[in-house]
Design an enzyme around this catalytic site. Structure first.
Site, short mmCIF file in Angstrom:
data_model
loop_
_atom_site.label_atom_id
_atom_site.label_comp_id
_atom_site.label_asym_id
_atom_site.label_seq_id
_atom_site.Cartn_x
_atom_site.Cartn_y
_atom_site.Cartn_z
N ASP A 152 75.40 43.12 93.50
CA ASP A 152 74.41 42.92 94.55
C ASP A 152 75.06 42.24 95.75
O ASP A 152 76.00 41.44 95.60
CB ASP A 152 73.26 42.03 94.04
CG ASP A 152 72.43 42.71 92.97
OD1 ASP A 152 72.49 43.94 92.85
OD2 ASP A 152 71.72 41.97 92.24
N ARG A 153 74.53 42.50 96.93
CA ARG A 153 75.04 41.85 98.14
C ARG A 153 75.15 40.33 97.95
O ARG A 153 76.13 39.70 98.37
CB ARG A 153 74.12 42.16 99.32
CG ARG A 153 74.55 41.46 100.61
CD ARG A 153 73.42 41.45 101.63
NE ARG A 153 73.10 42.77 102.14
CZ ARG A 153 73.72 43.34 103.16
NH1 ARG A 153 74.72 42.71 103.77
NH2 ARG A 153 73.36 44.54 103.59
#
Length: 290
Positions: free
Chosen positions: A128-129
């Protein structure tokens, strides 16, 4: 391009602009607004301007002429002729989400170093970012196929660190809870009877007055699995705004180890230490890190 905003009365200017340009990242839309390339009824406004009934949002740029993705440097912890292993910083996206997504990503970094093409060049798996840590990328298609098969066959071991609010009931346990998309908030997931089987093992490593530092070993790879499982236990990860985590400067979730076989070298372990924010929050809360 112009959009009448009667239905958007009271909504933020930047939010509506993003909805009009789904192929662009939020950060790039913000850059266009600040540069005056997206306006409100012909005038420049701040990102948080609240639209009025008669306002229109005007896109004053030709998407075909938008800038190319700028080069970035990411911390490389291992590289050979077949793979690049990085310590992905929080805030960097794994790959773009559309043709006009001009934000630097892990994939764009890999393209800088290889002859690969495409929005997902070299991307074997994703973080995930908001998650940091070990991420392995392939430098050629043969390696990509080999690595992806290991992930698909669940032969890769991943170990994460997280700081959660409160104290988990058991010092170590298995979380076996199916995960499904949340229809009330499609960008999120939840534990549900119609979900896919999802298994996580955890162990509490350290604790402070209000927090636990836990080590997490997922046996499956569902989207947001660790975040959803910990929220379901009543101990969301610090900084996880999607899953009711305590507000913090970043999500305190970090991919610390990856065990995987690579061409010509067999099984290798790639590991990086926890970011300094992990130790800082525990020490401020009266914890001890050994």
């Amino acid at each position: 391009m112009e959009e009448e905003t009667q239905s958007h009365k009271g909504r933020r200017f930047d939010v509506v602009a993003v909805s009009m340009l789904p192929d662009l990242s939020r950060s790039y839309v913000a850059t266009l607004i600040q540069a005056g390339s997206i306006t409100v009824s012909g005038r420049t406004e701040k990102l948080g301007y609240k639209l009025k009934v008669d306002d229109t949002v005007d896109i004053n740029v030709d998407l075909k002429t938008l800038q190319t993705i700028p080069d970035i440097e990411l911390p490389v912890i291992y590289e050979d002729d077949n793979v690049i292993v990085i310590n992905k910083p929080a805030g960097i996206i794994s790959h773009s989400r559309g043709r006009y997504w001009y934000e630097p990503s892990v994939a764009s970094f890999v393209r800088q170093k290889t002859n690969q093409e495409g929005d997902r060049a070299g991307i074997v798996h994703r973080l995930d970012r908001v998650t940091s840590g070990v991420m392995i990328c392939a430098k050629n298609q043969e390696t990509m196929t080999m690595l992806q098969k290991q992930f698909a066959d669940r032969k890769v071991q991943k170990v994460y660190s997280a700081v959660v609010f409160g104290h988990l009931k058991e010092p170590r346990a298995k979380i076996d809870m199916p995960i499904e998309r949340n229809p009330k908030a499609p960008a999120t997931f939840r534990v549900g009877t119609n979900g896919k089987p999802s298994v996580t093992f955890y162990e509490v490593i350290h604790n402070s007055e209000h927090y636990d530092l836990v080590e997490l070993t997922p046996q499956t790879g569902r989207t947001h699995q660790l975040r959803v499982h910990l929220k379901q236990l009543g101990h969301p990860i610090i900084g996880d705004h999607l899953y009711d985590g305590k507000s913090y400067e970043r999500l305190l979730l970090h991919a610390k180890e990856l065990h995987i076989a690579i061409p010509e070298h067999g099984i290798k372990t790639f590991a990086v230490p926890n970011p300094p924010e992990f130790e800082e929050i525990l020490l401020k809360d009266g914890g001890v890190i050994s």
